[in-house]
Each structure stands twice: as C-alpha cells, then as structure tokens.
Write an enzyme that holds these catalytic residues in place. Structure first.
Site, PDB file in Angstrom:
ATOM      1  N   SER A   1      40.218  72.241  -6.657  1.00 56.92           N
ATOM      2  CA  SER A   1      39.985  70.806  -6.497  1.00 56.92           C
ATOM      3  C   SER A   1      40.898  70.233  -5.422  1.00 56.92           C
ATOM      4  CB  SER A   1      40.238  70.067  -7.825  1.00 56.92           C
ATOM      5  OG  SER A   1      41.629  69.903  -8.040  1.00 56.92           O
TER       6      SER A   1
ATOM      7  N   SER B   1      43.008  67.653  -5.747  1.00 51.98           N
ATOM      8  CA  SER B   1      44.018  66.763  -6.323  1.00 51.98           C
ATOM      9  C   SER B   1      45.390  66.907  -5.664  1.00 51.98           C
ATOM     10  CB  SER B   1      44.151  67.010  -7.828  1.00 51.98           C
ATOM     11  OG  SER B   1      44.745  68.270  -8.086  1.00 51.98           O
TER      12      SER B   1
ATOM     13  N   LYS C   1      50.466  70.751  -9.961  1.00 48.88           N
ATOM     14  CA  LYS C   1      50.888  69.407  -9.558  1.00 48.88           C
ATOM     15  C   LYS C   1      52.323  69.490  -9.032  1.00 48.88           C
ATOM     16  CE  LYS C   1      47.082  67.659 -11.372  1.00 48.88           C
ATOM     17  NZ  LYS C   1      45.971  67.156 -10.537  1.00 48.88           N
TER      18      LYS C   1
ATOM     19  N   SER D   1      43.738  62.275  -8.698  1.00 49.53           N
ATOM     20  CA  SER D   1      44.462  63.299  -9.439  1.00 49.53           C
ATOM     21  C   SER D   1      44.606  62.889 -10.895  1.00 49.53           C
ATOM     22  CB  SER D   1      45.856  63.507  -8.831  1.00 49.53           C
ATOM     23  OG  SER D   1      46.624  64.387  -9.636  1.00 49.53           O
TER      24      SER D   1
END
Length: 245
Positions: A37, A39, A100, A191
C-alpha cells in the site's frame, strides 16, 4: 538399489538442512517484506521489497514462524528510536504485518492539530519541499504537498499531505503507555495508524523488526507479471539497495 536409497537420503537431508538454515536466518537475522500500500509514501512505494532486521529490538514470539508462543514478552530487548521505520503485528489480530514510523515513545503525549504533529506539547518542525506526484492505477497524476519533518531527536524524514483538514488531522491528545509505541505513516492523510482505534498503540511484544534497506522495487503498473518483455523498464533501478530512513 542401495546406492539410490543413499542418494535419496542424502538429497533429502540436504534439503531439510537448507530449509532449517533459511528459517534460522529469517528468525534471528533478517526477513524480507513487500509493500502492498501507499501509506508510507514517499519513503516506501507499492512494489518495494525490503529486508527487516530481526536483531534490532530483540525477539518475541512474533519473531518466530507462525508467531509460535515459545518466547514470553521479549528477550535481548533494545528500545527502538523515534523515527525508526518498523514492521509490527497489528494489535487487533496479532497476525497482519504493518509498517509505519515510530513517532511516540512510552510516556510521550502525541496530538495532531490542523495537520501539524505535536510531541509533548511542542509542534514538530516541518519544511515544505518540492511537490510529490504519484500516478493512480488509472494513470491519473495525484499531487501531494511534500514536507521534511524533523523529530525532537533530530531525525529528518519526508512526509506528504493532501491537506491539513483530513480525517486524522485533528485528534485527541494520546498518552503512550509504558511498553507501547505510537506509529504513524508518512503519507499522513492516507494511513491507518495509531491515530485510529483500528490500530491504536502498538505493544512492545508486537514489534517484528526495523526496516533497513530495499533490495528490489517493481512498478506493477509498468508491467504485469506475464509481460516478461517489459520487466526491465518496470524495475525501479534507482531504488535498489537504498537505505530506509
């Protein structure tokens, strides 16, 4: 006949040893991951493949294949640093891999107000940079504002914003509990991270490892898996063996 059986036994033994060695490397040293993805744009792109250091923060059950419950809490633990890019298991299911950036350490107070990040009541510096352009699956250019953000410990990294008035651009003040961490994506308006109750704070035991460097990157829109003749132009050559900061 006896010779054939011996060869079969030797080959089987070699395969088993190779599999065990690969599992040992994957468990103790490094594990490959792919990015599905956007994010973490612009730091990580869809189609990036990276190695995660399993040694950086010590080991928990999530360091083991299938998260086998053979380790209680963590062993050989080293606390991560603010700004590290980390792979962790999603707390809600303890199965899904997320990646993250670590923003909040235990005891920190984290808040976002009008798109600006605050850590322990102080606004985090950000400087506007050149525009970031990303093409959608339909080939349409999507434009984002890019900033260089400087965390309190001096770590600088790029973030992108669509605006300062999206869903998670105004939050409550979060206090990070002992043994937990607050994670955010660099693509701040796209996100799902610790600002959301679907993710929330990440417990220490759920850390898998620190993202270290890219070993491959492929633009899936430039070439499908079956378009062998287009593979060379789909490889993002400039991203190969690039460190992650």
């Amino acid at each position: 006949m006896e010779s054939n059986l011996k060869n079969l036994f030797d080959n089987t033994k070699a395969i088993i040893v190779a599999i065990l060695f690969a599992l040992l490397i994957r468990t103790l040293i490094a594990e490959p991951f792919s990015i599905p993805s956007g994010s973490m744009l612009p730091t990580l792109q869809i189609g990036d493949f990276l190695f995660v250091s399993k040694m950086s923060y010590g080991y928990s059950k999530h360091s083991l294949p299938l998260s086998m419950p053979l380790i209680k809490n963590r062993i050989f633990y080293s606390e991560p640093k603010r700004g590290d890019v980390i792979v962790f298991k999603l707390p809600s299911d303890n199965k899904t891999d997320y990646i993250k950036r670590l923003i909040g350490l235990p005891g920190d107070k984290i808040q976002v107000k009008e798109g600006r990040l605050y850590i322990n009541g102080a606004i985090v510096d950000r400087q506007k940079e050149e525009e970031f352009v990303q093409r959608s699956v339909m080939g349409i250019a999507q434009r984002f504002t890019r900033y260089t953000e400087t965390l309190p410990n001096g770590v600088k990294h790029s973030i992108i914003e669509t605006s300062d008035d999206f869903k998670y651009d105004n939050t409550e003040e979060f206090t990070v509990p002992e043994g937990y961490f607050f994670m955010m994506g660099d693509n701040r308006d796209n996100s799902l991270d610790s600002r959301s109750y679907e993710v929330g704070m990440v417990p220490m035991v759920n850390l898998v490892g620190k993202a270290k460097f890219l070993f491959f990157s492929h633009d899936n829109e430039a070439a499908k898996w079956w378009q062998i003749w287009r593979w060379p132009i789909a490889v993002r050559w400039s991203r190969l063996f690039k460190g992650i900061h």
